[in-house]
Write an enzyme that holds these catalytic residues in place. Structure first.
Site, short mmCIF file in Angstrom:
data_model
loop_
_atom_site.label_atom_id
_atom_site.label_comp_id
_atom_site.label_asym_id
_atom_site.label_seq_id
_atom_site.Cartn_x
_atom_site.Cartn_y
_atom_site.Cartn_z
CE LYS A 91 -3.45 -2.44 2.75
NZ LYS A 91 -4.35 -2.33 3.92
CE1 TYR A 131 -8.71 -3.11 1.14
CE2 TYR A 131 -8.18 -1.11 -0.05
CZ TYR A 131 -7.79 -2.19 0.73
OH TYR A 131 -6.47 -2.33 1.08
CG ASN A 195 -2.99 -2.67 7.31
OD1 ASN A 195 -2.89 -2.24 6.16
ND2 ASN A 195 -4.05 -3.34 7.73
CG HIS A 198 -4.74 -6.49 -0.09
ND1 HIS A 198 -5.95 -6.57 0.56
CD2 HIS A 198 -4.81 -7.38 -1.13
CE1 HIS A 198 -6.72 -7.45 -0.07
NE2 HIS A 198 -6.06 -7.96 -1.09
CD GLU A 209 -8.23 -9.33 -3.20
OE1 GLU A 209 -9.02 -9.10 -2.27
OE2 GLU A 209 -7.11 -9.85 -3.03
P1 DAT Z 1 -7.07 -7.09 5.75
O1 DAT Z 1 -6.34 -6.00 5.02
O2 DAT Z 1 -6.26 -7.69 6.85
O3 DAT Z 1 -7.63 -8.13 4.80
P2 DAT Z 1 -9.76 -6.02 5.97
O4 DAT Z 1 -10.04 -6.66 4.67
O5 DAT Z 1 -10.70 -6.27 7.10
O6 DAT Z 1 -8.31 -6.41 6.49
O7 DAT Z 1 -9.67 -4.45 5.79
C1 DAT Z 1 -9.04 -3.90 4.66
C2 DAT Z 1 -8.25 -2.70 5.09
O8 DAT Z 1 -9.14 -1.72 5.60
C3 DAT Z 1 -7.26 -2.96 6.21
O9 DAT Z 1 -6.07 -3.53 5.75
C4 DAT Z 1 -7.08 -1.60 6.76
C5 DAT Z 1 -8.47 -1.00 6.62
N1 DAT Z 1 -9.22 -1.18 7.88
C6 DAT Z 1 -9.76 -2.32 8.34
N2 DAT Z 1 -10.35 -2.14 9.53
C7 DAT Z 1 -10.17 -0.82 9.82
C8 DAT Z 1 -10.54 0.01 10.91
N3 DAT Z 1 -11.23 -0.46 11.95
N4 DAT Z 1 -10.17 1.32 10.87
C9 DAT Z 1 -9.49 1.82 9.82
N5 DAT Z 1 -9.11 1.10 8.76
C10 DAT Z 1 -9.44 -0.21 8.76
MG MG Z 2 -9.15 -8.06 3.44
#
Ligand code: DAT
Ligand code: MG
Length: 234
Positions: A91, A131, A195, A198, A209
């Site tokens: 990212k 997303y 973080n 992805h 994806e």
């Molecule tokens: P991952 O990236 O581990 O698959 P996800 O699909 O639940 O996690 O979420 C996608 C991204 O969205 C994640 O990497 C960072 C952002 N995100 C997730 N939960 C969040 C939150 N509570 N606050 C802010 N950003 C968040």
């Molecule tokens: Mg995810």
């Protein structure tokens, strides 16, 4: 969500029959009978909600004699074989932090094969599609703004045995404060909104994806020198 669009097309034959987003969206969402049987044999439901998470799936043991022909095959390779592929994306914060090389090295050293890589400035449309399952979340708007903020992302496809699940393990928990040391997020991040990286969370999402970010022509087919050594099962 996506399985209705892409997997039935992709599973009719080789990855060549996989359709990207535009083509897939116009196709029927009905799963052919033969496909349903194939999927049932593979022990998964492509219509499952929420989307397919590997942690919840009983996987056949790769190389242990189970019937490869019964496993789903899409642009994400053949599930649970060394041809399995995952979509991994560094990212904007990972690019900004200048740790792209370190992240690539982790996947290379594990033995995975880089089959595609490109730097992308994603459009809002692409980011929203990627997303899409988070569209109702309060952070969705800021997440899209962040991903499309002007710093590129590094979009990649990695291939190899169990790469989808192992990719998730290597990336670590969504919230870096819960990510284990040794994982990418556990080593480089402390904020969920920054973080670093992805990784596809299942075969269904990998199929979606990879098809969303790459044209099939961009995916290379080659054999790294150490491939047999790394993937061998005896
Ligand atoms: P991952 O990236 O581990 O698959 P996800 O699909 O639940 O996690 O979420 C996608 C991204 O969205 C994640 O990497 C960072 C952002 N995100 C997730 N939960 C969040 C939150 N509570 N606050 C802010 N950003 C968040
Ligand atoms: Mg995810």
């Amino acid at each position: 969500m996506f399985a209705r669009l892409a997997i039935p097309n992709a599973m009719r034959g080789t990855a060549r029959s996989f359709s990207t987003r535009a083509g897939a969206a116009s196709r029927s969402s009905r799963m052919p009978l033969a496909l349903a049987a194939t999927v049932a044999v593979a022990g998964i439901s492509l219509y499952a909600r929420p989307s397919l998470h590997l942690e919840q799936i009983q996987r056949p043991i790769v190389g242990a004699g189970s019937d490869v022909s019964s496993r789903p095959t899409t642009i994400a390779g053949t599930f649970t074989t060394p041809s399995e592929r995952s979509f991994i994306m560094i990212k904007p914060d990972g690019v900004n932090r200048q740790i792209v090389g370190k992240i690539l090295t982790r996947f290379e050293e594990r033995g995975y094969k880089l089959v595609a890589i490109k730097s992308v400035l994603p459009s809002k449309e692409l980011a929203r599609e990627h997303y899409g399952d988070l569209a109702s979340k309060p952070f969705f708007g800021s997440l899209i703004d962040y991903i499309t903020g002007g710093t590129p992302v590094i979009a990649m496809v990695w291939e190899g045995k169990d790469v989808i699940r192992q990719g998730r393990n290597m990336v670590g928990a969504t919230n870096p404060l819960q990510a284990l040391p040794g994982s990418i997020r556990g080593d480089y991040a402390v904020s969920v909104g920054r973080n670093i990286i992805h990784a596809s969370d299942g075969f269904e999402s990998a199929t979606k994806e990879i098809g969303l970010w790459f044209d099939e022509k961009e995916l290379a087919s080659y054999t790294p020198a150490a491939w047999e050594q790394v993937m061998a099962d005896n």
